[in-house]
Design a protein around this motif. Structure first.
Motif, mmCIF file in Angstrom:
data_model
loop_
_atom_site.group_PDB
_atom_site.id
_atom_site.type_symbol
_atom_site.label_atom_id
_atom_site.label_comp_id
_atom_site.label_asym_id
_atom_site.label_seq_id
_atom_site.Cartn_x
_atom_site.Cartn_y
_atom_site.Cartn_z
ATOM 1 N N ARG A 38 0.833 -1.212 0.000
ATOM 2 C CA ARG A 38 0.000 0.000 0.000
ATOM 3 C C ARG A 38 0.865 1.259 0.000
ATOM 4 O O ARG A 38 0.490 2.283 -0.576
ATOM 5 N N ALA A 39 2.029 1.173 0.632
ATOM 6 C CA ALA A 39 2.937 2.328 0.699
ATOM 7 C C ALA A 39 3.800 2.447 -0.556
ATOM 8 O O ALA A 39 4.562 3.418 -0.680
ATOM 9 N N GLY A 40 3.708 1.465 -1.458
ATOM 10 C CA GLY A 40 4.438 1.564 -2.718
ATOM 11 C C GLY A 40 5.767 0.850 -2.761
ATOM 12 O O GLY A 40 6.633 1.208 -3.566
ATOM 13 N N VAL A 41 5.949 -0.186 -1.920
ATOM 14 C CA VAL A 41 7.181 -0.968 -1.982
ATOM 15 C C VAL A 41 6.836 -2.448 -1.792
ATOM 16 O O VAL A 41 6.078 -2.808 -0.888
ATOM 17 N N ALA A 42 7.346 -3.301 -2.679
ATOM 18 C CA ALA A 42 7.076 -4.740 -2.613
ATOM 19 C C ALA A 42 8.215 -5.433 -1.884
ATOM 20 O O ALA A 42 9.376 -5.312 -2.277
ATOM 21 N N VAL A 43 7.891 -6.150 -0.808
ATOM 22 C CA VAL A 43 8.883 -6.888 -0.030
ATOM 23 C C VAL A 43 8.431 -8.342 0.081
ATOM 24 O O VAL A 43 7.278 -8.673 -0.204
ATOM 25 N N THR A 44 9.344 -9.214 0.495
ATOM 26 C CA THR A 44 9.059 -10.648 0.548
ATOM 27 C C THR A 44 8.873 -11.097 1.994
ATOM 28 O O THR A 44 9.756 -10.857 2.829
ATOM 29 N N PRO A 45 7.748 -11.762 2.317
ATOM 30 C CA PRO A 45 7.566 -12.263 3.684
ATOM 31 C C PRO A 45 8.493 -13.435 3.971
ATOM 32 O O PRO A 45 8.893 -14.178 3.067
ATOM 33 N N GLY A 46 8.839 -13.623 5.230
ATOM 34 C CA GLY A 46 9.753 -14.687 5.605
ATOM 35 C C GLY A 46 9.108 -16.053 5.715
ATOM 36 O O GLY A 46 9.798 -17.074 5.603
ATOM 37 N N ARG A 47 7.792 -16.104 5.917
ATOM 38 C CA ARG A 47 7.128 -17.377 6.187
ATOM 39 C C ARG A 47 7.388 -18.460 5.146
ATOM 40 O O ARG A 47 7.661 -19.616 5.507
ATOM 41 N N PRO A 48 7.348 -18.167 3.822
ATOM 42 C CA PRO A 48 7.557 -19.243 2.839
ATOM 43 C C PRO A 48 8.951 -19.856 2.858
ATOM 44 O O PRO A 48 9.165 -20.893 2.232
ATOM 45 N N TYR A 49 9.898 -19.253 3.580
ATOM 46 C CA TYR A 49 11.268 -19.769 3.620
ATOM 47 C C TYR A 49 11.447 -20.869 4.672
ATOM 48 O O TYR A 49 12.514 -21.462 4.763
ATOM 49 N N PHE A 50 10.412 -21.124 5.437
ATOM 50 C CA PHE A 50 10.476 -22.147 6.486
ATOM 51 C C PHE A 50 9.581 -23.322 6.113
ATOM 52 O O PHE A 50 8.422 -23.134 5.739
ATOM 53 N N SER A 51 10.116 -24.535 6.243
ATOM 54 C CA SER A 51 9.314 -25.719 5.940
ATOM 55 C C SER A 51 8.449 -26.138 7.118
ATOM 56 O O SER A 51 7.552 -26.965 6.971
ATOM 57 N N ALA A 52 8.722 -25.586 8.304
ATOM 58 C CA ALA A 52 7.891 -25.813 9.486
ATOM 59 C C ALA A 52 7.565 -24.441 10.081
ATOM 60 O O ALA A 52 7.757 -23.414 9.436
ATOM 61 N N GLU A 53 7.083 -24.408 11.307
ATOM 62 C CA GLU A 53 6.732 -23.132 11.921
ATOM 63 C C GLU A 53 7.977 -22.259 12.103
ATOM 64 O O GLU A 53 8.982 -22.721 12.645
ATOM 65 N N PRO A 54 7.942 -21.000 11.656
ATOM 66 C CA PRO A 54 9.118 -20.135 11.804
ATOM 67 C C PRO A 54 9.323 -19.718 13.259
ATOM 68 O O PRO A 54 8.362 -19.557 14.013
ATOM 69 N N PRO A 55 10.586 -19.526 13.671
ATOM 70 C CA PRO A 55 10.853 -19.102 15.048
ATOM 71 C C PRO A 55 10.499 -17.644 15.295
ATOM 72 O O PRO A 55 10.348 -17.230 16.441
ATOM 73 N N ALA A 56 10.404 -16.864 14.217
ATOM 74 C CA ALA A 56 10.070 -15.439 14.329
ATOM 75 C C ALA A 56 9.644 -14.959 12.949
ATOM 76 O O ALA A 56 9.813 -15.652 11.943
ATOM 77 N N ALA A 57 9.081 -13.740 12.906
ATOM 78 C CA ALA A 57 8.679 -13.155 11.628
ATOM 79 C C ALA A 57 9.879 -12.472 10.981
ATOM 80 O O ALA A 57 10.691 -11.827 11.649
ATOM 81 N N HIS A 58 10.000 -12.618 9.676
ATOM 82 C CA HIS A 58 11.123 -12.047 8.936
ATOM 83 C C HIS A 58 10.641 -11.386 7.642
ATOM 84 O O HIS A 58 9.538 -11.651 7.168
ATOM 85 N N LEU A 59 11.517 -10.561 7.084
ATOM 86 C CA LEU A 59 11.346 -10.026 5.740
ATOM 87 C C LEU A 59 12.640 -10.252 4.974
ATOM 88 O O LEU A 59 13.732 -10.213 5.547
ATOM 89 N N ARG A 60 12.511 -10.465 3.657
ATOM 90 C CA ARG A 60 13.688 -10.484 2.791
ATOM 91 C C ARG A 60 13.595 -9.294 1.850
ATOM 92 O O ARG A 60 12.575 -9.090 1.182
ATOM 93 N N LEU A 61 14.662 -8.496 1.805
ATOM 94 C CA LEU A 61 14.707 -7.315 0.939
ATOM 95 C C LEU A 61 15.807 -7.487 -0.098
ATOM 96 O O LEU A 61 16.970 -7.700 0.247
ATOM 97 N N SER A 62 15.434 -7.388 -1.370
ATOM 98 C CA SER A 62 16.403 -7.484 -2.459
ATOM 99 C C SER A 62 16.841 -6.091 -2.885
ATOM 100 O O SER A 62 16.023 -5.168 -2.972
ATOM 101 N N PHE A 63 18.140 -5.933 -3.175
ATOM 102 C CA PHE A 63 18.620 -4.650 -3.671
ATOM 103 C C PHE A 63 19.127 -4.753 -5.106
ATOM 104 O O PHE A 63 19.744 -3.821 -5.624
ATOM 105 N N ALA A 64 18.874 -5.868 -5.780
ATOM 106 C CA ALA A 64 19.379 -6.059 -7.140
ATOM 107 C C ALA A 64 18.379 -5.659 -8.207
ATOM 108 O O ALA A 64 18.761 -5.285 -9.307
ATOM 109 N N ALA A 65 17.085 -5.754 -7.910
ATOM 110 C CA ALA A 65 16.071 -5.564 -8.948
ATOM 111 C C ALA A 65 15.602 -4.123 -9.092
ATOM 112 O O ALA A 65 14.774 -3.828 -9.956
#
Length: 478
Positions: free
Chosen positions: A428-455
């Motif tokens: 909504r603020a105009g920036v697309a970021v990646t949630p951390g949840r899909p990177y875990f095959s089981a329950e994640p220990p905490a919430a995360h974000l992945r930010l790319s600086f290449a694209a």
């Protein structure tokens, strides 16, 4: 104006004007369109080709372009509800259902809406891609004798030799298969090494595309935690014993998403543990060519230190070039190589020869090392810009590790934060970021974000994207 946008603009203009002509009526000549719209003949040709592909225009060599006859009315859609029964009938009998979930992969493939800053991209921005060098390589490859002939199913010998040299150690061209990118290579490896229903050990967190491959093959991903020095050997040994797994998939260099590099003292341990378990290590060496300028000497691939055929190595040119330059390699030693080869032949026959020839032309040109040096410098600048902006604007987001390779940062959110809510707020603020949840095959220990600086387009977009993320955090996290 950029050529691609000129083509789209001209096609839109011609599409709007088609009603001026009766079906079968002739459109203005290409020369007239060039003069009227002040574009190149190539732009006119490509715009007309686009309208032809849409069925709106018919082109006749030597005669020109004509408005197509109107299409017949579409037939009413049928009833496809029967497919629900057919598609689910076999799942009940499967030990582990084969679920094809592409959502984790689509995050890095889907283009964001206009005006949205792309912090979720998985590939280099067009300004960082060696477009001119790739174009020249493709042109030179197109002039090679026999370029449209059938290549060896394993790949061109010279290209296999180039990949083998890059891996090092005792790896030879005879132990390398050319693949259609890294994703295809991982798919082949997992299908070759584990039967449906089997467990496969994965790093936690890990690349969602690999988890999707495993689940689509009916495998059970079992997580093994990663810290700043890579996978934890003691936990890896425990996981092999507990599950009886025969495969471990890892990214020892600039791991996705943490950026961790497997520590020197752990490398031999990982190989020893797998060997004692009678298991394979699939080494996904996906960003070796996206090292940052300040990285220093890189550790060799695990495959270079493995005389016993434990490691199945996956490498690719795609990340360092373009998402469409899908050329990669599988390397393995022993009987498993024949199984890998057989599966690849059944699935894809071979990688198109023109693309393999273009890859050879590219990596053998003086432009290739220049491109890698330029990308190394630019990625370091972008990484430093993003880390500085995050520390100034978003100190509540923890950044435990700053990698010296790859194209992203892995951030831990404050306790109790919801990464999905923050991702939606960021959009909504105009920036697309990646949630951390899909990177875990089981329950994640905490919430995360992945930010790319290449694209993104450059450092200004990085600064602005972090500012927008700050606004989203203020809204969502309070």
């Amino acid at each position: 104006m950029h050529e691609r946008s000129s083509v789209g603009d001209l096609a839109n203009q011609l599409r709007r004007e088609l009603n001026r002509y009766s079906p079968g009526g002739k459109l203005p000549s290409s020369r007239a369109l060039v003069e009227r719209f002040r574009v190149s003949p190539v732009t006119v040709s490509r715009a007309l080709a686009q309208l032809s592909a849409e069925g709106l225009v018919v082109t006749r060599p030597g005669a020109g372009a004509f408005r197509a006859q109107p299409r017949a009315a579409a037939e009413p859609a049928g009833d496809t509800s029967w497919q629900e029964v057919a598609l689910s009938a076999d799942a009940a009998a499967e030990l582990v259902p084969r679920t094809v979930d592409a959502s984790g992969v689509m995050v890095s493939l889907a283009a964001p809406p206009p005006g949205v800053i792309e912090f979720n991209g998985g590939y280099l921005h067009p300004s960082l891609q060696p477009e001119r060098a790739m174009g020249a390589a493709l042109s030179r490859a197109g002039r090679r004798p026999g370029v449209w002939g059938r290549p060896p199913v394993e790949g061109l010998t010279e290209l296999r030799e180039w990949f083998a040299r890059g891996i090092g150690g005792a790896v030879t061209a005879a132990e390398v298969l050319v693949t259609a990118g890294g994703q295809s290579a991982l798919t082949t490896a997992l299908r070759a090494l584990a039967p449906p229903g089997a467990p496969v050990l994965v790093e936690s967190p890990t690349y969602p595309g690999m988890l999707a491959i495993a689940r689509a093959a009916g495998l059970r991903p079992v997580p093994v935690p990663v810290d700043a020095d890579g996978v934890k050997p003691a936990l890896l040994a425990d996981a092999f014993k507990a599950t009886g797994a025969r495969v471990f998939v890892c990214q020892p260099l600039f791991q996705n998403p943490t950026g961790a590099v497997l520590a020197p003292e752990r490398r031999g341990e990982v190989l020893r543990i797998a060997r004692e378990a009678g298991a394979f290590v699939v080494e996904d060496d996906f960003v070796r060519r996206l090292v940052h300028e300040d990285a220093g000497p890189l550790p060799r691939p695990l495959a270079a230190e493995d005389p016993d055929g434990v490691v199945v190595h996956v490498g690719s040119l795609t990340k360092a070039t373009s998402p469409s330059f899908r050329v990669g390699a599988l390397a393995a030693r022993g009987p498993v190589l024949e199984r890998l080869r057989a599966i690849q032949v059944v699935d894809t026959f071979f990688v198109p020869r023109p693309l393999q020839e273009a890859a050879l032309e590219l990596v053998g040109s003086p432009a290739w090392p220049r491109h890698l040096r330029a990308v190394a410098a630019e990625l370091k600048t972008r990484r430093d810009t993003m880390t500085t902006a995050l520390r100034l604007k978003l100190p509540e987001l923890s950044l435990p590790h700053i990698p010296s390779g790859g194209y992203h940062l892995w951030l831990r959110l404050p306790d109790g934060a919801d990464d999905s809510a923050l991702v939606a707020g960021a959009l909504r603020a105009g920036v697309a970021v990646t949630p951390g949840r899909p990177y875990f095959s089981a329950e994640p220990p905490a919430a995360h974000l992945r930010l790319s600086f290449a694209a993104v387009a450059g450092t200004e977009e990085i600064t602005e994207g972090v500012r927008r993320l700050r606004a989203a955090c203020d809204e969502v996290l309070g």
